[in-house]
Design a protein around this motif. Sequence first.
Motif, PDB file in Angstrom:
ATOM      1  N   LEU A  34      -1.639   2.480 -13.731  1.00 27.51           N
ATOM      2  CA  LEU A  34      -2.082   3.866 -13.807  1.00 27.51           C
ATOM      3  C   LEU A  34      -2.772   4.138 -15.134  1.00 27.51           C
ATOM      4  CD1 LEU A  34      -2.066   6.575 -12.311  1.00 27.51           C
ATOM      5  CD2 LEU A  34       0.115   7.098 -13.412  1.00 27.51           C
ATOM      6  N   GLU A  35      -2.243   3.586 -16.227  1.00 27.99           N
ATOM      7  CA  GLU A  35      -2.839   3.771 -17.548  1.00 27.99           C
ATOM      8  C   GLU A  35      -4.238   3.166 -17.619  1.00 27.99           C
ATOM      9  OE1 GLU A  35       1.352   3.619 -20.096  1.00 27.99           O
ATOM     10  OE2 GLU A  35      -0.095   1.991 -20.230  1.00 27.99           O
ATOM     11  N   GLN A  36      -4.463   2.091 -16.865  1.00 33.91           N
ATOM     12  CA  GLN A  36      -5.763   1.418 -16.883  1.00 33.91           C
ATOM     13  C   GLN A  36      -6.756   2.031 -15.909  1.00 33.91           C
ATOM     14  OE1 GLN A  36      -6.731  -0.868 -18.994  1.00 33.91           O
ATOM     15  NE2 GLN A  36      -4.745  -0.886 -20.024  1.00 33.91           N
ATOM     16  N   GLY A  37      -6.421   3.210 -15.373  1.00 32.22           N
ATOM     17  CA  GLY A  37      -7.380   3.902 -14.518  1.00 32.22           C
ATOM     18  C   GLY A  37      -7.321   3.503 -13.068  1.00 32.22           C
ATOM     19  N   ALA A  38      -6.195   2.893 -12.638  1.00 28.91           N
ATOM     20  CA  ALA A  38      -6.025   2.482 -11.235  1.00 28.91           C
ATOM     21  C   ALA A  38      -7.166   1.576 -10.792  1.00 28.91           C
ATOM     22  CB  ALA A  38      -5.905   3.708 -10.327  1.00 28.91           C
ATOM     23  N   ALA A  39      -7.502   0.607 -11.669  1.00 19.91           N
ATOM     24  CA  ALA A  39      -8.646  -0.278 -11.406  1.00 19.91           C
ATOM     25  C   ALA A  39      -8.274  -1.530 -10.637  1.00 19.91           C
ATOM     26  CB  ALA A  39      -9.290  -0.668 -12.733  1.00 19.91           C
ATOM     27  N   ASN A  40      -6.989  -1.652 -10.217  1.00 18.45           N
ATOM     28  CA  ASN A  40      -6.514  -2.826  -9.484  1.00 18.45           C
ATOM     29  C   ASN A  40      -6.731  -4.108 -10.281  1.00 18.45           C
ATOM     30  OD1 ASN A  40      -5.184  -4.027  -7.341  1.00 18.45           O
ATOM     31  ND2 ASN A  40      -7.053  -4.323  -6.110  1.00 18.45           N
ATOM     32  N   SER A  41      -6.468  -4.037 -11.580  1.00 14.35           N
ATOM     33  CA  SER A  41      -6.732  -5.172 -12.461  1.00 14.35           C
ATOM     34  C   SER A  41      -5.484  -5.650 -13.205  1.00 14.35           C
ATOM     35  CB  SER A  41      -7.795  -4.771 -13.494  1.00 14.35           C
ATOM     36  OG  SER A  41      -7.366  -3.642 -14.232  1.00 14.35           O
ATOM     37  N   GLU A  42      -4.350  -5.021 -12.976  1.00 16.62           N
ATOM     38  CA  GLU A  42      -3.156  -5.361 -13.745  1.00 16.62           C
ATOM     39  C   GLU A  42      -2.521  -6.670 -13.269  1.00 16.62           C
ATOM     40  OE1 GLU A  42      -0.539  -5.002 -16.791  1.00 16.62           O
ATOM     41  OE2 GLU A  42      -2.348  -3.856 -16.386  1.00 16.62           O
ATOM     42  N   ILE A  43      -2.706  -6.988 -11.988  1.00 15.20           N
ATOM     43  CA  ILE A  43      -2.105  -8.187 -11.399  1.00 15.20           C
ATOM     44  C   ILE A  43      -3.208  -9.116 -10.923  1.00 15.20           C
ATOM     45  CG2 ILE A  43      -0.669  -9.053  -9.504  1.00 15.20           C
ATOM     46  CD1 ILE A  43       0.893  -7.601 -11.657  1.00 15.20           C
ATOM     47  N   THR A  44      -3.084 -10.416 -11.280  1.00  6.49           N
ATOM     48  CA  THR A  44      -4.038 -11.402 -10.797  1.00  6.49           C
ATOM     49  C   THR A  44      -3.995 -11.450  -9.275  1.00  6.49           C
ATOM     50  OG1 THR A  44      -3.727 -12.715 -12.786  1.00  6.49           O
ATOM     51  CG2 THR A  44      -4.711 -13.829 -10.884  1.00  6.49           C
ATOM     52  N   GLY A  45      -5.154 -11.300  -8.638  1.00  6.48           N
ATOM     53  CA  GLY A  45      -5.207 -11.277  -7.183  1.00  6.48           C
ATOM     54  C   GLY A  45      -5.064  -9.895  -6.601  1.00  6.48           C
ATOM     55  N   GLY A  46      -4.781  -8.907  -7.461  1.00  3.65           N
ATOM     56  CA  GLY A  46      -4.674  -7.537  -6.996  1.00  3.65           C
ATOM     57  C   GLY A  46      -3.242  -7.141  -6.680  1.00  3.65           C
ATOM     58  N   LEU A  47      -2.969  -5.850  -6.700  1.00  5.90           N
ATOM     59  CA  LEU A  47      -1.622  -5.330  -6.501  1.00  5.90           C
ATOM     60  C   LEU A  47      -1.110  -5.589  -5.091  1.00  5.90           C
ATOM     61  CD1 LEU A  47       0.603  -3.788  -7.966  1.00  5.90           C
ATOM     62  CD2 LEU A  47      -0.444  -1.649  -7.201  1.00  5.90           C
ATOM     63  N   ASP A  48      -2.012  -5.641  -4.100  1.00  4.41           N
ATOM     64  CA  ASP A  48      -1.582  -5.895  -2.720  1.00  4.41           C
ATOM     65  C   ASP A  48      -0.816  -7.212  -2.616  1.00  4.41           C
ATOM     66  OD1 ASP A  48      -2.630  -3.613  -1.303  1.00  4.41           O
ATOM     67  OD2 ASP A  48      -4.624  -4.424  -1.695  1.00  4.41           O
ATOM     68  N   THR A  49      -1.283  -8.251  -3.318  1.00  6.51           N
ATOM     69  CA  THR A  49      -0.626  -9.563  -3.260  1.00  6.51           C
ATOM     70  C   THR A  49       0.827  -9.467  -3.690  1.00  6.51           C
ATOM     71  OG1 THR A  49      -2.743 -10.603  -3.804  1.00  6.51           O
ATOM     72  CG2 THR A  49      -0.759 -11.928  -4.119  1.00  6.51           C
ATOM     73  N   LEU A  50       1.063  -8.767  -4.794  1.00  3.47           N
ATOM     74  CA  LEU A  50       2.438  -8.617  -5.300  1.00  3.47           C
ATOM     75  C   LEU A  50       3.305  -7.814  -4.338  1.00  3.47           C
ATOM     76  CD1 LEU A  50       4.624  -8.684  -7.488  1.00  3.47           C
ATOM     77  CD2 LEU A  50       3.515  -6.733  -8.553  1.00  3.47           C
ATOM     78  N   LEU A  51       2.795  -6.722  -3.814  1.00  2.00           N
ATOM     79  CA  LEU A  51       3.589  -5.848  -2.953  1.00  2.00           C
ATOM     80  C   LEU A  51       4.006  -6.551  -1.666  1.00  2.00           C
ATOM     81  CD1 LEU A  51       1.618  -2.487  -3.395  1.00  2.00           C
ATOM     82  CD2 LEU A  51       3.742  -3.165  -4.511  1.00  2.00           C
ATOM     83  N   ILE A  52       3.064  -7.288  -1.050  1.00  2.00           N
ATOM     84  CA  ILE A  52       3.378  -7.981   0.207  1.00  2.00           C
ATOM     85  C   ILE A  52       4.463  -9.026  -0.023  1.00  2.00           C
ATOM     86  CG2 ILE A  52       2.444  -9.556   1.938  1.00  2.00           C
ATOM     87  CD1 ILE A  52      -0.232  -8.043   1.608  1.00  2.00           C
ATOM     88  N   ARG A  53       4.344  -9.789  -1.121  1.00  2.00           N
ATOM     89  CA  ARG A  53       5.332 -10.842  -1.374  1.00  2.00           C
ATOM     90  C   ARG A  53       6.701 -10.242  -1.682  1.00  2.00           C
ATOM     91  NH1 ARG A  53       2.247 -15.630  -4.762  1.00  2.00           N
ATOM     92  NH2 ARG A  53       0.522 -15.885  -3.291  1.00  2.00           N
ATOM     93  N   MET A  54       6.751  -9.102  -2.392  1.00  2.00           N
ATOM     94  CA  MET A  54       8.040  -8.490  -2.708  1.00  2.00           C
ATOM     95  C   MET A  54       8.717  -7.960  -1.448  1.00  2.00           C
ATOM     96  SD  MET A  54       7.400  -6.667  -6.411  1.00  2.00           S
ATOM     97  CE  MET A  54       9.143  -6.538  -6.786  1.00  2.00           C
ATOM     98  N   VAL A  55       7.925  -7.472  -0.480  1.00  2.00           N
ATOM     99  CA  VAL A  55       8.492  -7.050   0.796  1.00  2.00           C
ATOM    100  C   VAL A  55       8.962  -8.263   1.583  1.00  2.00           C
ATOM    101  CG1 VAL A  55       7.945  -6.019   3.028  1.00  2.00           C
ATOM    102  CG2 VAL A  55       7.199  -4.899   0.928  1.00  2.00           C
ATOM    103  N   ASP A  56       8.121  -9.310   1.674  1.00  2.00           N
ATOM    104  CA  ASP A  56       8.474 -10.512   2.445  1.00  2.00           C
ATOM    105  C   ASP A  56       9.686 -11.219   1.862  1.00  2.00           C
ATOM    106  OD1 ASP A  56       5.013 -11.436   3.241  1.00  2.00           O
ATOM    107  OD2 ASP A  56       6.388  -9.970   4.144  1.00  2.00           O
ATOM    108  N   ASN A  57       9.854 -11.200   0.538  1.00  2.00           N
ATOM    109  CA  ASN A  57      10.977 -11.882  -0.106  1.00  2.00           C
ATOM    110  C   ASN A  57      12.243 -11.034  -0.132  1.00  2.00           C
ATOM    111  OD1 ASN A  57       9.306 -14.019  -0.573  1.00  2.00           O
ATOM    112  ND2 ASN A  57       8.973 -13.569  -2.746  1.00  2.00           N
ATOM    113  N   GLY A  58      12.185  -9.834   0.408  1.00  2.00           N
ATOM    114  CA  GLY A  58      13.366  -8.992   0.486  1.00  2.00           C
ATOM    115  C   GLY A  58      13.685  -8.220  -0.772  1.00  2.00           C
TER     116      GLY A  58
END
Length: 819
Positions: A34-58
């Motif tokens: 959010l501080e970086q302007g919601a540019a989808n740059s905080e996580i390598t591969g984008g935030l979607d990659t992290l969110l999906i894996r955290m859901v899949d891993n429980g």
Amino acid sequence: MRGAAEPVGLAATPSPPSPATELSRLRAVFERELEQGAANSEITGGLDTLLIRMVDNGVIARGHPLHERIRGLQRGGGYRGLTPEGRRKWLERAIPAAGPDARDDVPAPAASGRKRPLAPDDPVTRLPGIGKGAAERFEKLGVTTAGDAALFFPRRFRDFTDVRRISDLEPDGLPKTVVGTILKSGQLRYGRRVRGSEAVITDGSGSLRLVWFNMPWVHRGLKEGEELAVSGTVTVYRGRMQMANPPEYEPFDSNLMRPGRLLPTYPGTQGLGQRTIRRAVGHAVEELADRLPDPVPGWLAKEEGLVPFGDCVRAYHTPETLRDVETTRQRLALGEFLAIQVAVLQRRAAWQHDQHAPELDFGAHLDGYLDSLPFRLTTPQRHALDEILADIANTAPMLRLLQGDVGSGKTVVAFAAMLAAVAAGRQAALMAPTEILAEQHYRSLTTLLGGGESAFEGMFAPDWLDQRPLRAALLTGSRTAAEKKRVREAAAHGGADIVIGTHAIIEEAVELPRLALAIVDEQHRFGVDQRARLRQKGANPHLLVMTATPIPRTLALTVYGDLEVSTIDELPPGRLPVTTSWVEPGEREEAYDFLRERLDAKEQAFVICPLVDESEVLDVRSAEEEFERLRSGPLAAYRLDLLHGRMSGRQKDEVMGRFGSGETDVLVSTSVVEVGIDVPNATTIVIEGAERFGLSQLHQFRGRVGRSDRQGYCLLFSSDEDPNPDAQNRLRAMERTTDGFELAEVDLEMRGEGEAWGMAQSGGNGMLRVARVTDRDLLTDAREMARRILARDPLLQKPEHRGVAMNARPFLETATEAN
């Protein structure tokens, strides 16, 4: 500078962190994103990659507040598919749902991740395809940062929703787009001279001639057989359709120029093509639109029901329809006008804040002055005079523009204000842009005061001033050192009450310790710094600026927005409108017969030429060449003289003296006679190469005649048999009306917003990008909105006014003194 973090919760560690720790870390990632302007740059591969894996891993289990938010996000195209504003809103809801903050437990992001997101103040070299060379070309267009690029708006749109067949084109004055193959191209010639480029294209239904006047390089980039997309207005020339205003063109691209699309066309420069501009600007808009400072504060945008600024920026670069273009343009133009209005109102407040100007009261002397005039003031003259005298009678420094058409009598009004200063025991100074105009003012004043004139100084004791001695002095650069020294000493030690001159007045050596009124004539020719130096000669003098170039209200409220305006829009009684005629090459002999008739009637004439020396580029008769031709040809029986800017001051004086006294019948001159020449017996003016001059300048030339009760005539000689459409419109407008205010509106309409706003643009880095001279209602709204903002926050120090402060700053920084 921090790089992008690796997906948290996925590292293979001996002791996996608990779900609570993972969620705390995720919250920290959300906050940094959010501080970086919601540019989808905080996580390598984008935030979607992290969110999906955290859901899949429980880690984010079913039933957790984030679980449904993430599933809904993925069904809608993911975080990546949201707009920056949508991402920001999603993050603001997701952060509290993630649980308590554990920022201190979050490891520093890996240094080898993605680059930091684009920022508005980053150089344009951070945009795709922009290296050092392209950046230098962008700089020529006023674009140096990524934020500038996002606000670098299209100047028009190629309408591929309505591509026409050549056989269906009509000369209706509306822009059209066609796609065709180049049959031939080459130089455009008139006789032996190269006058531009031309080409012929075909789309199978017919052929169309394309003409680029005065652009001889265009044809070199056109190849036979190449497919072009061309836009412009269609005219008929010698029975054949053509585009010649000039047409815009670029190689046809079937992907970009697909049917149904509006393709933005940006201002360009040599070496910077539309493809490069579109790619760079598109990236800047995508990354920055929602982080650009809106000139309209949030509270005011909400009250006015305005669309979010970022949405308008995106929509204007990629509109769906022409209606979208106009809707978003008006929202953006409102912001531009608001920034200007805030700046000019702040400048006016700064001019008058804690400043105490001398109180100048003409008192009982006013009636005596008016009675001494050989004529009665017109109603507009008297109204303007009353406004000025009311201003200078107060301690708040006057800041007023006196505008009037040529010959309307501004000078006699200004002289009254100067004499009010003298009556109060103070000094007045008048600064003109040229020596001819300064000398004209000096002669007019000395005549008005009743004689006693010497070569450079005048001493007077008018009865209406109770025979108080009054001394006027003339100070121009061409005077001898001894003459200038004498005037400077008189000004510094009280001997000179009125000083009239050119830039010489603001030289450091000139002192005006009792200066109470400063007047600047034809003020658009002076820079802000020069006006400021004139003001600093005295202790907070009143300022009056004059112009004989009528200013439309739109421009008066922008460029001159910090000045109150007095207008003289009526000519003195007995003046007849000047009869104006456009004379084509084949009609010249008849025109010369008419000119000789006027000269035989003991009247005088001007012949104006735009160049001093013969030019191979422009087919215009120079003054020197025309002088010799007329003296040995059509006007051999008359007395001719020559005037041009390369002459010394004394030579000009001698020439003007002969013409003013009637020793010369015809004065052949360059544009140095545009203002300041007042010879009532001159009734006819011939303007050579009239199509080369702007409308305002043509009107100023015409104002040199018709200054008595005799009929005046203006003959517009065109060099071309078929001037370009803009030139024809100017010449027809001159024939149609002698009203300078109407012509000023026409002039601005014809030149378009880019050139019309040239003076306003000089106040900042092209802040007026989409505003138009026809946006009068928007400008009025912006003026009122600016007053509301400054009533809340006069110095724009509140956080909610950061955007308007940033947008207004360039005008304030460049114009630290009032116009």
